[in-house]
Write a protein that holds these residues in place. Structure first.
Motif, PDB file in Angstrom:
ATOM      1  N   PRO A  71       0.884  -1.126   0.115  1.00  0.00           N
ATOM      2  CA  PRO A  71      -0.119   0.068   0.153  1.00  0.00           C
ATOM      3  C   PRO A  71       0.691   1.255   0.220  1.00  0.00           C
ATOM      4  O   PRO A  71       0.260   2.582  -0.007  1.00  0.00           O
ATOM      5  N   GLU A  72       1.876   1.386   0.715  1.00  0.00           N
ATOM      6  CA  GLU A  72       2.925   2.414   0.147  1.00  0.00           C
ATOM      7  C   GLU A  72       2.574   2.725  -1.290  1.00  0.00           C
ATOM      8  O   GLU A  72       3.556   4.070  -1.142  1.00  0.00           O
ATOM      9  N   VAL A  73       3.355   2.359  -2.305  1.00  0.00           N
ATOM     10  CA  VAL A  73       3.357   2.651  -3.257  1.00  0.00           C
ATOM     11  C   VAL A  73       2.111   3.572  -3.847  1.00  0.00           C
ATOM     12  O   VAL A  73       2.383   4.049  -4.243  1.00  0.00           O
ATOM     13  N   LEU A  74       1.213   2.955  -3.361  1.00  0.00           N
ATOM     14  CA  LEU A  74      -0.599   3.682  -3.538  1.00  0.00           C
ATOM     15  C   LEU A  74      -0.541   4.958  -2.759  1.00  0.00           C
ATOM     16  O   LEU A  74      -0.469   6.489  -3.807  1.00  0.00           O
ATOM     17  N   ILE A  75       0.034   5.025  -1.866  1.00  0.00           N
ATOM     18  CA  ILE A  75       0.117   6.316  -1.249  1.00  0.00           C
ATOM     19  C   ILE A  75       0.890   7.356  -1.802  1.00  0.00           C
ATOM     20  O   ILE A  75       0.977   8.312  -1.340  1.00  0.00           O
ATOM     21  N   SER A  76       2.363   6.395  -1.964  1.00  0.00           N
ATOM     22  CA  SER A  76       3.133   7.743  -2.397  1.00  0.00           C
ATOM     23  C   SER A  76       3.018   8.576  -3.966  1.00  0.00           C
ATOM     24  O   SER A  76       3.131   9.737  -4.288  1.00  0.00           O
ATOM     25  N   LEU A  77       1.788   7.505  -4.718  1.00  0.00           N
ATOM     26  CA  LEU A  77       1.525   7.736  -5.555  1.00  0.00           C
ATOM     27  C   LEU A  77       0.187   8.749  -5.761  1.00  0.00           C
ATOM     28  O   LEU A  77       0.403   9.558  -6.162  1.00  0.00           O
ATOM     29  N   ALA A  78       0.044   8.556  -4.628  1.00  0.00           N
ATOM     30  CA  ALA A  78      -1.686   9.770  -4.614  1.00  0.00           C
ATOM     31  C   ALA A  78      -0.763  11.195  -4.246  1.00  0.00           C
ATOM     32  O   ALA A  78      -1.341  12.018  -4.158  1.00  0.00           O
ATOM     33  N   CYS A  79       0.457  10.837  -2.778  1.00  0.00           N
ATOM     34  CA  CYS A  79       0.672  11.697  -2.031  1.00  0.00           C
ATOM     35  C   CYS A  79       1.596  13.110  -3.059  1.00  0.00           C
ATOM     36  O   CYS A  79       1.679  14.420  -3.243  1.00  0.00           O
ATOM     37  N   ALA A  80       1.923  12.173  -4.104  1.00  0.00           N
ATOM     38  CA  ALA A  80       3.038  12.741  -5.403  1.00  0.00           C
ATOM     39  C   ALA A  80       1.563  13.555  -6.294  1.00  0.00           C
ATOM     40  O   ALA A  80       2.721  14.843  -6.902  1.00  0.00           O
ATOM     41  N   ILE A  81       0.483  12.392  -7.278  1.00  0.00           N
ATOM     42  CA  ILE A  81       0.009  13.694  -7.944  1.00  0.00           C
ATOM     43  C   ILE A  81      -0.778  14.641  -7.227  1.00  0.00           C
ATOM     44  O   ILE A  81      -0.712  15.903  -7.328  1.00  0.00           O
ATOM     45  N   PHE A  82      -1.512  14.828  -5.446  1.00  0.00           N
ATOM     46  CA  PHE A  82      -2.154  15.298  -4.759  1.00  0.00           C
ATOM     47  C   PHE A  82      -0.976  17.130  -4.649  1.00  0.00           C
ATOM     48  O   PHE A  82      -1.243  17.972  -4.675  1.00  0.00           O
ATOM     49  N   GLY A  83       0.172  16.480  -3.925  1.00  0.00           N
ATOM     50  CA  GLY A  83       1.724  17.505  -3.653  1.00  0.00           C
ATOM     51  C   GLY A  83       2.155  18.122  -4.858  1.00  0.00           C
ATOM     52  O   GLY A  83       1.713  19.771  -4.530  1.00  0.00           O
ATOM     53  N   GLY A  84       2.200  17.573  -5.655  1.00  0.00           N
ATOM     54  CA  GLY A  84       2.667  18.010  -7.316  1.00  0.00           C
ATOM     55  C   GLY A  84       1.459  18.676  -8.058  1.00  0.00           C
ATOM     56  O   GLY A  84       1.782  19.902  -8.341  1.00  0.00           O
ATOM     57  N   TYR A 116       6.031   8.059   0.942  1.00  0.00           N
ATOM     58  CA  TYR A 116       6.206   6.376   0.711  1.00  0.00           C
ATOM     59  C   TYR A 116       7.013   6.223   2.279  1.00  0.00           C
ATOM     60  O   TYR A 116       6.480   4.970   2.530  1.00  0.00           O
ATOM     61  N   VAL A 117       8.083   6.814   2.454  1.00  0.00           N
ATOM     62  CA  VAL A 117       9.220   6.760   3.509  1.00  0.00           C
ATOM     63  C   VAL A 117       7.931   6.395   4.327  1.00  0.00           C
ATOM     64  O   VAL A 117       8.047   5.555   5.808  1.00  0.00           O
ATOM     65  N   ALA A 118       6.783   7.914   4.997  1.00  0.00           N
ATOM     66  CA  ALA A 118       5.859   7.446   6.210  1.00  0.00           C
ATOM     67  C   ALA A 118       5.245   6.270   5.888  1.00  0.00           C
ATOM     68  O   ALA A 118       4.882   5.699   7.141  1.00  0.00           O
ATOM     69  N   SER A 119       4.674   5.808   5.409  1.00  0.00           N
ATOM     70  CA  SER A 119       3.628   5.367   4.996  1.00  0.00           C
ATOM     71  C   SER A 119       4.460   3.717   5.319  1.00  0.00           C
ATOM     72  O   SER A 119       3.432   2.292   6.171  1.00  0.00           O
TER      73      SER A 119
END
Length: 127
Positions: A71-84, A116-119
């Motif tokens: 799930p950390e991969v999905l969370i990192s993708l969501a963070c990347a999209i949202f943050g960017g 990614y790191v946090a999740s």
């Protein structure tokens, strides 16, 4: 190393399961090669094999594998999209389009990495 991962030293036993397929699916974590046999994920290093079982075989259900095993991969993708997009929009309103693209890309990478790191730390703690 996850608690459910088994280490098999090569000096003890050099092995490979008949029917195991070399794969690029999964995090190599410094391994020379990695293999899959059903839900079994095998990483080969110079001196050992690390073996663990995934809940879902990513070759059969990649989305299910991401949800249950990574799930950390999905969370990192969501963070990347949202943050960017958030940072790019705020910069775009104030500056040039070129700066917006650059800052959006940089913030996506940074947001995704932090997510990614946090999740991953949370997942490892909960396991």
């Amino acid at each position: 190393m996850p608690f459910d991962e088994i280490e098999v030293p090569k000096e003890l036993r050099e092995f490979m399961i008949d029917g195991a397929e070399e794969t690029i699916l999964g995090q190599k974590n410094g391994a020379l090669k990695q293999y899959r046999y059903g839900n079994l994920h095998i990483r080969e290093y110079d001196d050992k094999f690390l073996v663990h079982t995934d809940k879902i075989d990513p070759r059969k259900d990649p989305i299910g594998h991401l949800v249950y095993d990574a799930p950390e991969v999905l969370i990192s993708l969501a963070c990347a999209i949202f943050g960017g997009t958030k940072i790019a929009k705020s910069v775009f309103n104030n500056n040039s389009k070129k700066l917006s693209l650059t800052s959006g890309l940089a913030s996506s990478v940074l947001s995704g990495y932090i997510g990614y790191v946090a999740s991953k730390k949370i997942k490892d703690y909960l396991e």
